[in-house]
Design a protein around this motif. Structure first.
Motif, PDB file in Angstrom:
ATOM      1  N   UNK A 125     108.489 -19.442  -5.595  1.00 52.42           N
ATOM      2  CA  UNK A 125     108.079 -18.911  -6.894  1.00 52.42           C
ATOM      3  C   UNK A 125     107.558 -17.484  -6.794  1.00 52.42           C
ATOM      4  N   UNK A 126     107.559 -16.943  -5.568  1.00 55.72           N
ATOM      5  CA  UNK A 126     107.151 -15.561  -5.387  1.00 55.72           C
ATOM      6  C   UNK A 126     105.666 -15.356  -5.242  1.00 55.72           C
ATOM      7  N   UNK A 127     104.904 -16.459  -5.089  1.00 54.50           N
ATOM      8  CA  UNK A 127     103.460 -16.343  -4.926  1.00 54.50           C
ATOM      9  C   UNK A 127     103.135 -16.161  -3.463  1.00 54.50           C
ATOM     10  N   UNK A 128     102.312 -15.190  -3.149  1.00 54.56           N
ATOM     11  CA  UNK A 128     101.891 -14.945  -1.768  1.00 54.56           C
ATOM     12  C   UNK A 128     100.507 -14.342  -1.766  1.00 54.56           C
ATOM     13  N   UNK A 129      99.630 -14.936  -0.990  1.00 54.90           N
ATOM     14  CA  UNK A 129      98.289 -14.393  -0.854  1.00 54.90           C
ATOM     15  C   UNK A 129      98.100 -13.719   0.501  1.00 54.90           C
ATOM     16  N   UNK A 130      99.174 -13.495   1.220  1.00 52.27           N
ATOM     17  CA  UNK A 130      99.065 -12.825   2.523  1.00 52.27           C
ATOM     18  C   UNK A 130      98.636 -11.388   2.322  1.00 52.27           C
ATOM     19  N   UNK A 131      97.726 -10.957   3.104  1.00 53.58           N
ATOM     20  CA  UNK A 131      97.239  -9.592   3.000  1.00 53.58           C
ATOM     21  C   UNK A 131      98.186  -8.633   3.694  1.00 53.58           C
ATOM     22  N   UNK A 132      98.009  -7.382   3.380  1.00 54.72           N
ATOM     23  CA  UNK A 132      98.862  -6.370   4.017  1.00 54.72           C
ATOM     24  C   UNK A 132      98.650  -6.359   5.515  1.00 54.72           C
ATOM     25  N   UNK A 133      97.389  -6.463   5.905  1.00 52.57           N
ATOM     26  CA  UNK A 133      97.134  -6.471   7.337  1.00 52.57           C
ATOM     27  C   UNK A 133      97.688  -7.705   7.981  1.00 52.57           C
ATOM     28  N   UNK A 134      97.641  -8.828   7.252  1.00 55.95           N
ATOM     29  CA  UNK A 134      98.185 -10.062   7.810  1.00 55.95           C
ATOM     30  C   UNK A 134      99.681  -9.974   7.966  1.00 55.95           C
ATOM     31  N   UNK A 135     100.345  -9.305   7.019  1.00 55.97           N
ATOM     32  CA  UNK A 135     101.794  -9.191   7.097  1.00 55.97           C
ATOM     33  C   UNK A 135     102.228  -8.315   8.257  1.00 55.97           C
ATOM     34  N   UNK A 136     101.352  -7.387   8.681  1.00 55.02           N
ATOM     35  CA  UNK A 136     101.725  -6.481   9.751  1.00 55.02           C
ATOM     36  C   UNK A 136     101.430  -7.006  11.135  1.00 55.02           C
ATOM     37  N   UNK A 137     100.850  -8.195  11.210  1.00 54.26           N
ATOM     38  CA  UNK A 137     100.478  -8.749  12.509  1.00 54.26           C
ATOM     39  C   UNK A 137     101.697  -9.327  13.207  1.00 54.26           C
ATOM     40  N   UNK A 138     101.596  -9.447  14.523  1.00 49.39           N
ATOM     41  CA  UNK A 138     102.673 -10.072  15.280  1.00 49.39           C
ATOM     42  C   UNK A 138     102.789 -11.544  14.882  1.00 49.39           C
ATOM     43  N   UNK A 139     103.990 -12.070  14.707  1.00 47.32           N
ATOM     44  CA  UNK A 139     104.152 -13.470  14.315  1.00 47.32           C
ATOM     45  C   UNK A 139     103.654 -14.413  15.391  1.00 47.32           C
ATOM     46  N   UNK A 228     100.467 -16.923   3.256  1.00 50.71           N
ATOM     47  CA  UNK A 228     101.230 -17.225   2.051  1.00 50.71           C
ATOM     48  C   UNK A 228     100.948 -18.653   1.603  1.00 50.71           C
ATOM     49  N   UNK A 229     100.631 -18.808   0.312  1.00 52.99           N
ATOM     50  CA  UNK A 229     100.346 -20.131  -0.221  1.00 52.99           C
ATOM     51  C   UNK A 229      98.957 -20.634   0.098  1.00 52.99           C
ATOM     52  N   UNK A 230      98.072 -19.762   0.577  1.00 52.96           N
ATOM     53  CA  UNK A 230      96.746 -20.195   1.015  1.00 52.96           C
ATOM     54  C   UNK A 230      95.975 -20.866  -0.118  1.00 52.96           C
TER      55      UNK A 230
END
Length: 334
Positions: A125-139, A228-230
């Motif tokens: 549905x396009x909902x994401x609560x991931x932060x910018x810093x979280x998105x840039x972290x190593x998986x 995401x989805x937190x």
């Protein structure tokens, strides 16, 4: 063996169709464990399959090997439980020795069974609560690992749950027949009524904290925690905890008299396990070394998880007391 027990009035013999269904569910449950067990065994042996460069899993090899060994052992127990639930010798296993590990398994699997599809839905549905810093972290792991592992967990939970319901209905079905108003006044003793009330009061803290996070609050959270989805996942944990409290109070004080006993009993069983076991599991994970200070759990998170675990254990003790009293009454009834 089943026929012998049936002739003594202990457990009815299952119909042939039921036996075939149990064999099928047993095979499904065992097969669903294999991908997870295979991955864990490979990681313990030193393989990096599914682990990307830069993952924190590569920073603490001894700790991760121990953690992988523990989780491999836990998932192997699912196979043992499946055998107990489907083999004739499983009928001789003491009730507590079977009920406790099934309660733990259900408590660990139920949040995954509800949470993974919920997380996929929020992403769709396009909902994401991931932060910018979280998105840039190593998986942490390759994306396909989560799909394989969590799908396997969902299948495990469905198969194990169906097998346990069938087994419990045959062996202990008389314990939850009828409606709440038919329960005797002393079915839950006064000390355990006090435990139920204490659990409900203590639940207010983790309920409030996780409801705050579900509504978008960020106090007490690190950037790595807002995945995401937190918010949807936090709402799910609030629902599990609230259902556990409600089910326990209904049983202890015989409220909602027209309600079948099965409903509050099942809610307490599953949801107290989800609260206690998942809270305890996440609390245990906080003891593992973090890659950096940003990954370390905050004090509020630790208190919330510890509180959730304690509440789940208190409510589960009321559930166990209820079943023990019902069982004793059934044995002494003329």
């Amino acid at each position: 063996m089943t026929q012998t027990l049936a002739s003594r009035g202990t457990i009815p013999a299952p119909a042939p169709g039921t036996t075939r269904a149990r064999r099928l569910l047993r095979a499904v449950a065992v097969l669903s464990c294999l991908p997870y067990l295979g991955l864990k065994a490979a990681w313990i042996a030193g393989s990096r399959v599914g682990i990307p460069d830069g993952s924190v899993l590569l920073d603490h090899r001894v700790t991760m090997a121990l953690a992988n060994g523990l989780t491999l052992l836990l998932d192997s127990c699912v196979i043992v439980l499946v055998l107990v639930l489907t083999r004739p010798w499983g009928l001789r296993v003491p009730a507590w020795l079977l009920a406790f590990p099934v309660w733990v398994a259900g408590g660990l699997l139920a949040p995954i069974m509800a949470g993974f599809p919920l997380q996929l839905l929020t992403r769709a549905l396009g909902s994401s609560t991931a932060t910018a810093s979280g998105q840039g972290r190593e998986p942490f792991l390759d994306a396909w690992v989560f799909g394989v592992v969590y799908t396997g967990f969902i299948v495990q939970g469905l198969a194990l749950g169906a097998l346990f319901v069938s087994y419990a209905r045959d062996r202990w079905g008389h314990l939850w027949r009828g409606r709440v108003w038919e329960l005797p006044a002393g079915v839950v003793g006064t000390p355990y009524k006090a435990v139920a009330l204490a659990g409900a009061v203590l639940a207010s803290f983790p309920l409030a904290v996780r409801a705050y996070w579900a509504c978008g609050g960020t106090a007490g959270l690190g950037a790595a925690d807002r995945i995401s989805g937190f918010q949807a996942l936090e709402g799910m944990h609030v629902a599990f905890l609230a259902a556990a409290v409600t089910g326990t109070l209904l049983l202890a004080f015989r409220r909602a008299p027209a309600l079948p006993v099965t409903v509050p009993l099942a809610a307490t069983w599953v949801c107290s396990g989800a609260a206690a076991c998942w809270g305890g599991w996440v609390l245990l994970a906080t003891l593992l070394p973090a890659g950096d200070s940003a990954d370390s759990p905050t004090r509020l998170m630790t208190l919330a998880y510890a509180g959730q675990m304690i509440v789940g254990l208190l409510l589960a003790s009321v559930d166990a007391h209820f079943l023990a009293r019902r069982s004793a009454t059934a044995r002494t009834r003329p």
